[in-house]
Scaffold this motif. Sequence first.
Motif, PDB file in Angstrom:
ATOM      1  N   PRO A  83      -9.108   4.492 -44.630  1.00  0.00           N
ATOM      2  CA  PRO A  83      -8.729   3.084 -44.490  1.00  0.00           C
ATOM      3  C   PRO A  83      -7.379   2.928 -43.792  1.00  0.00           C
ATOM      4  CG  PRO A  83      -8.354   3.812 -46.737  1.00  0.00           C
ATOM      5  CD  PRO A  83      -8.912   4.982 -45.982  1.00  0.00           C
ATOM      6  N   TYR A  84      -7.204   1.775 -43.161  1.00  0.00           N
ATOM      7  CA  TYR A  84      -5.912   1.434 -42.563  1.00  0.00           C
ATOM      8  C   TYR A  84      -5.728  -0.075 -42.651  1.00  0.00           C
ATOM      9  CZ  TYR A  84      -8.863   0.525 -38.454  1.00  0.00           C
ATOM     10  OH  TYR A  84      -9.847   0.074 -37.606  1.00  0.00           O
ATOM     11  N   PRO A  85      -4.476  -0.553 -42.677  1.00  0.00           N
ATOM     12  CA  PRO A  85      -4.226  -1.986 -42.805  1.00  0.00           C
ATOM     13  C   PRO A  85      -4.795  -2.763 -41.619  1.00  0.00           C
ATOM     14  CG  PRO A  85      -2.225  -0.724 -43.193  1.00  0.00           C
ATOM     15  CD  PRO A  85      -3.242   0.229 -42.663  1.00  0.00           C
ATOM     16  N   ASN A  86      -5.309  -3.954 -41.898  1.00  0.00           N
ATOM     17  CA  ASN A  86      -5.916  -4.784 -40.850  1.00  0.00           C
ATOM     18  C   ASN A  86      -4.992  -5.020 -39.666  1.00  0.00           C
ATOM     19  OD1 ASN A  86      -8.323  -5.034 -42.235  1.00  0.00           O
ATOM     20  ND2 ASN A  86      -7.806  -7.009 -43.143  1.00  0.00           N
ATOM     21  N   GLU A  87      -3.695  -5.146 -39.897  1.00  0.00           N
ATOM     22  CA  GLU A  87      -2.780  -5.426 -38.783  1.00  0.00           C
ATOM     23  C   GLU A  87      -2.715  -4.281 -37.770  1.00  0.00           C
ATOM     24  OE1 GLU A  87      -0.173  -4.330 -42.386  1.00  0.00           O
ATOM     25  OE2 GLU A  87      -1.789  -5.763 -42.013  1.00  0.00           O
ATOM     26  N   GLU A  88      -3.129  -3.090 -38.164  1.00  0.00           N
ATOM     27  CA  GLU A  88      -3.166  -1.964 -37.228  1.00  0.00           C
ATOM     28  C   GLU A  88      -4.418  -1.973 -36.350  1.00  0.00           C
ATOM     29  OE1 GLU A  88      -2.618   1.731 -39.298  1.00  0.00           O
ATOM     30  OE2 GLU A  88      -0.735   1.065 -40.218  1.00  0.00           O
ATOM     31  N   HIS A  89      -5.390  -2.823 -36.711  1.00  0.00           N
ATOM     32  CA  HIS A  89      -6.658  -2.824 -35.973  1.00  0.00           C
ATOM     33  C   HIS A  89      -6.495  -3.297 -34.525  1.00  0.00           C
ATOM     34  CE1 HIS A  89     -10.949  -2.380 -35.753  1.00  0.00           C
ATOM     35  NE2 HIS A  89     -11.050  -3.573 -35.214  1.00  0.00           N
ATOM     36  N   VAL A  90      -5.462  -4.032 -34.235  1.00  0.00           N
ATOM     37  CA  VAL A  90      -5.216  -4.485 -32.860  1.00  0.00           C
ATOM     38  C   VAL A  90      -5.128  -3.294 -31.907  1.00  0.00           C
ATOM     39  CG1 VAL A  90      -2.690  -4.616 -33.114  1.00  0.00           C
ATOM     40  CG2 VAL A  90      -3.843  -6.031 -31.424  1.00  0.00           C
ATOM     41  N   HIS A  91      -4.637  -2.174 -32.387  1.00  0.00           N
ATOM     42  CA  HIS A  91      -4.543  -0.966 -31.561  1.00  0.00           C
ATOM     43  C   HIS A  91      -5.927  -0.324 -31.363  1.00  0.00           C
ATOM     44  CE1 HIS A  91      -0.243  -1.345 -31.922  1.00  0.00           C
ATOM     45  NE2 HIS A  91      -0.362  -1.347 -33.241  1.00  0.00           N
TER      46      HIS A  91
END
Length: 129
Positions: free
Chosen positions: A37-45
């Motif tokens: 898992p990773y925080p949603n705000e990192e999904h932009v990358h």
Amino acid sequence: MIEVRTSTLENDELNRGVFAKRDIAKNELIHQAPVIPYPNEEHVHIEKTRLADYAFEYGENHTAFVLGYGMMFNHSYEPNADYVINFDNHSFDFYAYKDIKADEEVYINYNGFVDEQDLLWFDQEEDDQ
């Protein structure tokens, strides 16, 4: 129980899917796939890469890459498998939604629910053309 093979869904060099190696009974656990898992705000990358098509929602604040065979299941609006997010185990648990015969491709509904018929991003793109 399952293996990755070339799928007949599309004519694409990377078109693979998950297939049953033996008959699988309804409600049988097919695969337990660990997640990163990773925080949603990192999904932009991630959106800048092909991997964006393989990310799953993981609760309200996270997105996840599903390891093992998890990212290899293809989509169908009439799936023969379903998955449950197991937050305690940090896995996606894939189950047979109906009986699956040996050599049959295993499909899930990318909408997250077996009976959800909302168009997915790739179907919306086709409708826009």
